[in-house]
Design a protein around this motif. Structure first.
Motif, PDB file in Angstrom:
ATOM      1  N   THR A 194       9.609  -6.057  14.579  1.00 39.38           N
ATOM      2  CA  THR A 194      10.649  -5.375  13.823  1.00 39.38           C
ATOM      3  C   THR A 194      10.692  -5.950  12.421  1.00 39.38           C
ATOM      4  OG1 THR A 194      12.298  -6.931  14.687  1.00 39.38           O
ATOM      5  CG2 THR A 194      12.035  -4.845  15.861  1.00 39.38           C
ATOM      6  N   ALA A 195      11.060  -5.132  11.475  1.00 36.93           N
ATOM      7  CA  ALA A 195      11.032  -5.528  10.065  1.00 36.93           C
ATOM      8  C   ALA A 195      12.179  -6.451   9.718  1.00 36.93           C
ATOM      9  CB  ALA A 195      11.072  -4.279   9.184  1.00 36.93           C
ATOM     10  N   ASP A 196      11.863  -7.581   9.068  1.00 32.67           N
ATOM     11  CA  ASP A 196      12.919  -8.426   8.532  1.00 32.67           C
ATOM     12  C   ASP A 196      13.428  -7.795   7.235  1.00 32.67           C
ATOM     13  OD1 ASP A 196      11.060  -9.045   6.498  1.00 32.67           O
ATOM     14  OD2 ASP A 196      10.414 -10.864   7.511  1.00 32.67           O
ATOM     15  N   ALA A 197      14.427  -8.402   6.621  1.00 37.00           N
ATOM     16  CA  ALA A 197      15.063  -7.792   5.448  1.00 37.00           C
ATOM     17  C   ALA A 197      14.082  -7.618   4.299  1.00 37.00           C
ATOM     18  CB  ALA A 197      16.259  -8.647   5.011  1.00 37.00           C
ATOM     19  N   GLU A 198      13.229  -8.622   4.049  1.00 40.85           N
ATOM     20  CA  GLU A 198      12.283  -8.530   2.937  1.00 40.85           C
ATOM     21  C   GLU A 198      11.250  -7.432   3.182  1.00 40.85           C
ATOM     22  OE1 GLU A 198       8.955 -11.241   0.545  1.00 40.85           O
ATOM     23  OE2 GLU A 198       9.906 -12.003   2.360  1.00 40.85           O
ATOM     24  N   THR A 199      10.679  -7.420   4.401  1.00 40.69           N
ATOM     25  CA  THR A 199       9.691  -6.390   4.738  1.00 40.69           C
ATOM     26  C   THR A 199      10.312  -5.003   4.672  1.00 40.69           C
ATOM     27  OG1 THR A 199       8.480  -7.925   6.173  1.00 40.69           O
ATOM     28  CG2 THR A 199       8.111  -5.570   6.525  1.00 40.69           C
ATOM     29  N   ALA A 200      11.523  -4.873   5.199  1.00 37.45           N
ATOM     30  CA  ALA A 200      12.206  -3.580   5.182  1.00 37.45           C
ATOM     31  C   ALA A 200      12.408  -3.090   3.758  1.00 37.45           C
ATOM     32  CB  ALA A 200      13.547  -3.691   5.897  1.00 37.45           C
ATOM     33  N   SER A 201      12.754  -3.988   2.853  1.00 39.75           N
ATOM     34  CA  SER A 201      12.959  -3.600   1.457  1.00 39.75           C
ATOM     35  C   SER A 201      11.657  -3.115   0.829  1.00 39.75           C
ATOM     36  CB  SER A 201      13.518  -4.784   0.671  1.00 39.75           C
ATOM     37  OG  SER A 201      13.659  -4.470  -0.696  1.00 39.75           O
ATOM     38  N   LEU A 202      10.554  -3.812   1.103  1.00 40.67           N
ATOM     39  CA  LEU A 202       9.261  -3.432   0.524  1.00 40.67           C
ATOM     40  C   LEU A 202       8.742  -2.115   1.096  1.00 40.67           C
ATOM     41  CD1 LEU A 202       7.481  -6.925   0.526  1.00 40.67           C
ATOM     42  CD2 LEU A 202       8.288  -5.651  -1.481  1.00 40.67           C
ATOM     43  N   LEU A 203       9.027  -1.867   2.379  1.00 36.01           N
ATOM     44  CA  LEU A 203       8.523  -0.664   3.042  1.00 36.01           C
ATOM     45  C   LEU A 203       9.517   0.494   3.022  1.00 36.01           C
ATOM     46  CD1 LEU A 203       6.687  -2.156   6.172  1.00 36.01           C
ATOM     47  CD2 LEU A 203       5.677  -1.267   4.052  1.00 36.01           C
ATOM     48  N   ASP A 204      10.681   0.274   2.432  1.00 34.49           N
ATOM     49  CA  ASP A 204      11.702   1.310   2.327  1.00 34.49           C
ATOM     50  C   ASP A 204      12.129   1.812   3.705  1.00 34.49           C
ATOM     51  OD1 ASP A 204      13.474   2.976   1.040  1.00 34.49           O
ATOM     52  OD2 ASP A 204      12.029   4.601   0.741  1.00 34.49           O
ATOM     53  N   ILE A 205      12.386   0.864   4.605  1.00 37.37           N
ATOM     54  CA  ILE A 205      12.893   1.188   5.935  1.00 37.37           C
ATOM     55  C   ILE A 205      14.107   0.285   6.194  1.00 37.37           C
ATOM     56  CG2 ILE A 205      10.708   1.988   6.915  1.00 37.37           C
ATOM     57  CD1 ILE A 205      10.243  -0.776   8.036  1.00 37.37           C
ATOM     58  N   ARG A 206      14.814   0.552   7.260  1.00 34.38           N
ATOM     59  CA  ARG A 206      15.987  -0.255   7.569  1.00 34.38           C
ATOM     60  C   ARG A 206      15.551  -1.552   8.260  1.00 34.38           C
ATOM     61  NH1 ARG A 206      16.766  -0.019  12.905  1.00 34.38           N
ATOM     62  NH2 ARG A 206      15.950   1.758  14.058  1.00 34.38           N
ATOM     63  N   PRO A 207      16.250  -2.658   8.035  1.00 32.18           N
ATOM     64  CA  PRO A 207      15.943  -3.894   8.764  1.00 32.18           C
ATOM     65  C   PRO A 207      16.021  -3.660  10.272  1.00 32.18           C
ATOM     66  CG  PRO A 207      17.432  -4.348   6.947  1.00 32.18           C
ATOM     67  CD  PRO A 207      17.336  -2.847   7.042  1.00 32.18           C
ATOM     68  N   ARG A 258       0.856  -1.198   0.000  1.00 31.67           N
ATOM     69  CA  ARG A 258       0.000   0.000   0.000  1.00 31.67           C
ATOM     70  C   ARG A 258       0.886   1.239   0.000  1.00 31.67           C
ATOM     71  NH1 ARG A 258      -5.596  -0.783   0.422  1.00 31.67           N
ATOM     72  NH2 ARG A 258      -5.173  -2.180   2.156  1.00 31.67           N
ATOM     73  N   ARG A 259       0.603   2.167  -0.913  1.00 30.67           N
ATOM     74  CA  ARG A 259       1.390   3.393  -1.004  1.00 30.67           C
ATOM     75  C   ARG A 259       0.477   4.620  -0.932  1.00 30.67           C
ATOM     76  NH1 ARG A 259       6.522   2.182  -2.939  1.00 30.67           N
ATOM     77  NH2 ARG A 259       6.736   0.057  -3.775  1.00 30.67           N
ATOM     78  N   VAL A 260       1.010   5.678  -0.310  1.00 33.25           N
ATOM     79  CA  VAL A 260       0.325   6.976  -0.287  1.00 33.25           C
ATOM     80  C   VAL A 260       1.257   7.973  -0.946  1.00 33.25           C
ATOM     81  CG1 VAL A 260      -0.679   8.792   1.125  1.00 33.25           C
ATOM     82  CG2 VAL A 260      -0.909   6.407   1.827  1.00 33.25           C
ATOM     83  N   ASP A 261       0.803   8.549  -2.053  1.00 28.45           N
ATOM     84  CA  ASP A 261       1.642   9.466  -2.843  1.00 28.45           C
ATOM     85  C   ASP A 261       2.995   8.826  -3.164  1.00 28.45           C
ATOM     86  OD1 ASP A 261      -0.327  11.415  -2.892  1.00 28.45           O
ATOM     87  OD2 ASP A 261       0.436  12.437  -1.109  1.00 28.45           O
ATOM     88  N   GLY A 262       2.957   7.541  -3.446  1.00 26.18           N
ATOM     89  CA  GLY A 262       4.155   6.826  -3.863  1.00 26.18           C
ATOM     90  C   GLY A 262       5.010   6.274  -2.739  1.00 26.18           C
ATOM     91  N   SER A 263       4.732   6.660  -1.499  1.00 27.44           N
ATOM     92  CA  SER A 263       5.530   6.197  -0.363  1.00 27.44           C
ATOM     93  C   SER A 263       4.868   4.985   0.281  1.00 27.44           C
ATOM     94  CB  SER A 263       5.676   7.315   0.670  1.00 27.44           C
ATOM     95  OG  SER A 263       6.431   6.879   1.776  1.00 27.44           O
ATOM     96  N   PRO A 264       5.599   3.876   0.508  1.00 30.13           N
ATOM     97  CA  PRO A 264       4.995   2.666   1.072  1.00 30.13           C
ATOM     98  C   PRO A 264       4.580   2.852   2.526  1.00 30.13           C
ATOM     99  CG  PRO A 264       7.373   2.405   0.918  1.00 30.13           C
ATOM    100  CD  PRO A 264       7.036   3.702   0.222  1.00 30.13           C
ATOM    101  N   VAL A 265       3.394   2.332   2.841  1.00 28.05           N
ATOM    102  CA  VAL A 265       2.857   2.409   4.196  1.00 28.05           C
ATOM    103  C   VAL A 265       2.703   1.017   4.808  1.00 28.05           C
ATOM    104  CG1 VAL A 265       0.863   3.101   5.595  1.00 28.05           C
ATOM    105  CG2 VAL A 265       1.658   4.582   3.752  1.00 28.05           C
ATOM    106  N   SER A 266       2.260   0.048   3.994  1.00 26.75           N
ATOM    107  CA  SER A 266       2.035  -1.288   4.544  1.00 26.75           C
ATOM    108  C   SER A 266       2.207  -2.352   3.475  1.00 26.75           C
ATOM    109  CB  SER A 266       0.626  -1.395   5.146  1.00 26.75           C
ATOM    110  OG  SER A 266      -0.357  -1.389   4.121  1.00 26.75           O
ATOM    111  N   VAL A 267       2.454  -3.580   3.950  1.00 23.87           N
ATOM    112  CA  VAL A 267       2.435  -4.767   3.103  1.00 23.87           C
ATOM    113  C   VAL A 267       1.281  -5.626   3.618  1.00 23.87           C
ATOM    114  CG1 VAL A 267       3.673  -6.795   2.285  1.00 23.87           C
ATOM    115  CG2 VAL A 267       4.924  -4.679   2.750  1.00 23.87           C
TER     116      VAL A 267
END
Length: 271
Positions: free
Chosen positions: A213-226, A158-167
């Motif tokens: 906490t975000a694992d590597a895959e989730t972090a990549s999809l959400l554009d956050i650090r692991p 899910r993205r808002v104005d192009g920025s990821p918010v959720s998977v």
């Protein structure tokens, strides 16, 4: 007032001498890191409540006065918020909120896209949308399906104005899911597509929210650090007759979403 002055004032007060009352969080025996965490928590709440309409926080001296804290504690607190990705510090500009947090009410049955309406352009990147013959055992149990039954699995960012918010990982009964697969999954909320497909309104949902906490895959999809903080929202949704139709696990950026609810205390029954 410097931390040395605060320490001296605290000593004078303990001896019974005339001195202004020193807030507990200023006492020098309390580690500065602890004081900084307390200040950071107050600022997180203010950011979530959108208390800085222009997105710019007051300078360190003003915050120190407002929060009755030392400037050093404020500086360290802002550093914590910067490390969490909530703010950025720019020379000549000050401390700026990176992006406002969106509110999602937990006291009514609404999809995430509905909650985000009015905050920008909401779009879904469809990662997966297919019927599967061997859904996980927990999915079968939650949807009330027999072993060997098929289900439909949909995964979207899910993205808002192009920025990821959720998977969002969604499993539906095959009967309903086949119709949902023919719907618009890129711009519409899954709840609206379910109601359109079944011709029946949704009735209720059981929700569990956990911190993770975000694992590597989730972090990549959400554009956050692991290792960054996320919410896990586990939701089982039913039709108006109580039939389970949709089980979902939402991985939500904790720095982009505030979960809210209005709760009412029930009236006591008369004896």
């Amino acid at each position: 007032m410097s931390e040395h002055e605060v320490s001296v004032a605290g000593e004078l007060a303990s001896d019974g001498a005339s001195a202004r009352r020193v807030p507990p969080e200023w006492v020098s025996s309390r580690p500065r890191a602890d004081r900084a965490r307390r200040v950071a928590e107050v600022l997180r709440q203010r950011i979530a409540a959108e208390s800085f309409p222009d997105g710019v926080l007051p300078d360190e001296l003003v915050l120190a006065e407002q929060l009755d804290a030392s400037r050093n504690a404020v500086r360290e607190a802002l550093g914590l918020l910067r490390d969490e990705g909530l703010v950025t510090r720019r020379r000549g500009v000050g401390t700026v909120v990176v992006m406002p947090a969106y509110g999602h009410g937990l006291d009514r049955l609404a999809g995430l896209a509905e909650a985000l309406a009015g905050h920008g352009t909401v779009a879904n990147e469809v990662l997966l949308a297919e019927e599967i013959a061997d859904p996980p055992a927990r999915v079968l149990e939650r949807l009330g399906l027999e072993p060997g039954a098929a289900a439909v699995h949909i995964e979207r960012v899910r993205r808002v104005d192009g920025s990821p918010v959720s998977v969002d990982s969604t499993y539906l009964t095959a009967e309903v899911g086949r119709g949902v697969l023919r719907g618009d999954l890129e711009t519409r909320d899954i709840f609206a597509v379910i109601e359109e497909t079944t011709g029946s309104p949704l009735g209720r949902a059981e929700i569990e929210v956990r911190a993770a906490t975000a694992d590597a895959e989730t972090a990549s999809l959400l554009d956050i650090r692991p290792g960054a903080a996320i919410f896990l929202i586990d939701r089982l949704t039913r039709l108006s007759d109580g039939t389970p139709v949709d089980t979902e696990l939402l991985r939500v950026r904790a720095d982009r979403m505030t979960l809210r609810a209005t709760l009412y205390r029930g009236l006591s029954q008369a004896p």
